[in-house]
Design an enzyme around this catalytic site. Sequence first.
Site, mmCIF file in Angstrom:
data_model
loop_
_atom_site.group_PDB
_atom_site.id
_atom_site.type_symbol
_atom_site.label_atom_id
_atom_site.label_comp_id
_atom_site.label_asym_id
_atom_site.label_seq_id
_atom_site.Cartn_x
_atom_site.Cartn_y
_atom_site.Cartn_z
ATOM 1 N N GLU A 126 0.796 -1.225 0.000
ATOM 2 C CA GLU A 126 0.000 0.000 0.000
ATOM 3 C C GLU A 126 0.833 1.282 0.000
ATOM 4 O OE1 GLU A 126 -3.254 0.392 -0.370
ATOM 5 O OE2 GLU A 126 -3.546 -1.769 -0.568
ATOM 6 N N SER A 495 -55.066 -26.488 30.648
ATOM 7 C CA SER A 495 -55.088 -26.715 32.089
ATOM 8 C C SER A 495 -53.921 -26.081 32.825
ATOM 9 C CB SER A 495 -55.099 -28.223 32.380
ATOM 10 O OG SER A 495 -56.354 -28.764 32.070
#
Length: 815
Positions: A126, A495
């Site tokens: 770079e 229930s």
Amino acid sequence: MPSLFSDERESPERVKLPWWRRAVGRLRGINVLHGPAYPTRRIAVRATFLVLLGLSALFGVLCGLMLVYSIDLPQIEDLQHYRPNTTTELLDIHGREIGSFALERRVVLPYTEFAPVLRQAILSIEDKSFERNWGVNLVRAVGAAWRDIHSRSRAQGSSTLTMQLARNLFLSNEKTYGRKIQEIFLSMQIERVFTKDQIFQLYANQIYLGHGTYGFEAASLYYFSKHASDLTLSEAALLAALPKGAEYYSPIKYPERALRRRNLVLSEMYADGKITRAQETAAEAMPLGLKIEPPPNSVAPYFVEEVRRQLEKEYGAEEVHGAGLKVYTTLDLDLQVVANKAILDGTAAYERRHGWKGHLLNVAGTDLASYHHADWAQPIEKGGYYHGLVTEVTAGRAMVKIGPLRAVMTPADWKWTQKTAADGFLSVGDVVYVRLDGGSADGLFHAALEQDSGAQASMMAVDNASGEVLAMVGGRDFALSQFNRATQAERQVGSSFKPYVYTTAIEAGAKPTDIIVDGPTSFYTPNGPYTPHNYEGDYKGAMTLLNAFAESRNIPALKLADRVGIRKVIETAHRFGVTSNIPAFLPVAIGSADITLYEQVGAYSVFPNDGIRIEPHYIRRVTQADGLPLEEKPPQVTEVVSVETARTMMQLLQAVTRMGTGAAAAALKHPLGGKTGTTNDFTDAWFIGFSPSVTCGTWIGFDDRETLGEKETGAKAALPMWMDFMRVAIANKPDERFPTGNMPKKELDLPLTPPPDSPVVKEIPKPPEQADPDAIEPEGDAAPKPVPTNPAGTLPADTPAGPAPTGAGAGASPQ
């Protein structure tokens, strides 16, 4: 007096000339610019003047451009306080990561934490002159500009590391000369304020490296599942190759491009003297070696989503997704894995009980090679359930693609379907549901055929002493449905609602040994008589409340609710933390109410907690990126019922798992309690139960309320999943016991701090010493009694009793 022959003349007095005329006169005396009045010399003078004028104009233009492009530049001083968006991490109770939130997935590191080989690789490819330049490489810039002019484009890059940093932090990626000028100005300012190490650190933490990762640490964790400090030469070179074009050189999408770019980095490192020829050759021979990190939210996605909602509500989305918070959650990752398996195994067992239904999606008309199922985004592991694509099929074998894996199925794997030949019911392009059992030496995996007909299930478990949610499953597959059936689905509870009825009755004076008649009866309503039935279709006559509860008999529950008043029962449910709207109809007593699993689990934890309800919660604490804690609201802790009432109810709830509808749980040989729940037409099946330390609830059903099928009760469809989870949850607690009798009240992890705006009971009702003789049916009264004769024999005036609501008719709560 001058002579007549003299040439002398009297000259006038000398006039002093201005300085500029004297300077021009001197120039006229220079032969180069002045001499005989030749035309070429006049041209040269004019040309020189024009050149100087042009240079002056150019200088003015440059000054103007500098002024224009520097006006809107950010202040570099702001960079000293710059805090990039970082990832918020979610940790389980053991400190293991279970999820994360991020606008930009980034992990910030100091300069020293980046491996030297990574730093060398980045600089070689770079910015070779990074240590020497002042933010701008003039040679590269001029060369790039020359090539751009001649190619009539702006594709040639010339950015240094500092210029890339300036662009990523402050500017756009627009390729214009104006942006490039701004980039240069910013780079020069950055170089003036920061050291080279600081600039590299900012760059290495900021740059985008593909697939949502920013910075080399996050990319290293994603691509190689290791820290940036541990990278090898070939791995460092691959990451250094990505800033040029993270998506274009993606090693996942385009491995060939990535490999070529990586090798270019290695070549540059060798040319710069950073590595030897032998190291370059060895690294180039290495494969990409990716070890992609699985999504951190894949083990407990429903739980993570609930945490996200709560965090955003309290702190805001921007803070949650970009501030790098550390969230210490209540989840136990080990128990979560168990819960996931219990739900998947339980629904698979249900599907097999009801046979092969077919109706497979076929995608043969599309490009099978590019087909990708949503399931394949998660880690594919042995024992997991996944959707796969049938790629080959013969009578005795079927090949299935599951993400990058290939699996084979043999006749034993589809025997349960009662089909003999695979090509008789499977075709190429079918999307099937399978369980991945393991691999073989030839690289093939083995899969067993399963079925996904749409049945869903959910589970939630909390720690009784703290209210912390230990595990949560909101459905079979988060990739296909993000709807959380543990917290968002209001379903008929069957229930499992009866504990609120019996609690209200006990507070009114009833005892477990009291006798009630289980016989035919009717209740008068404004819309006519309501005549309920038991699930079994029979009646057992006189029985104790304990046996009636354990066996989940409907008639006794309705009689108790009728006597104490259905509104009183609903008030009790709300005290337990049920916030769902419950209509005041008598059939609610046997389960016609719609309630979430989250509410039911939180309510049931009151019983083993000696009457104290701790609001189920997901978060222990939250800290900022610098470690400072954020303010966290404590969970609500309220006293719902008295210790005496809670321990009396514990006798009933333990009877269910000892000898009642949940008796299968007795095989765990541990102190347990709970209640089954089954709704009319078998649309919902529940089991909610607890040990002294953990309360867990399970539900199974279809989203469209389709019936699960005949006899698919809570005990059959939901209880096995609960047992699979609790078997592990209680494994390391062999000596725990429920408090009984006159034992001291159970100590919890949180103080009793009821918030003022919560529905808190000011006086907790306690059962009187003697039971009210009118609270139950007289012993031996087994004859049908259409209209109860006690004062509460008819429905209270405040109860708009009518026929059972839809789906809650006679026998609405079988078990």
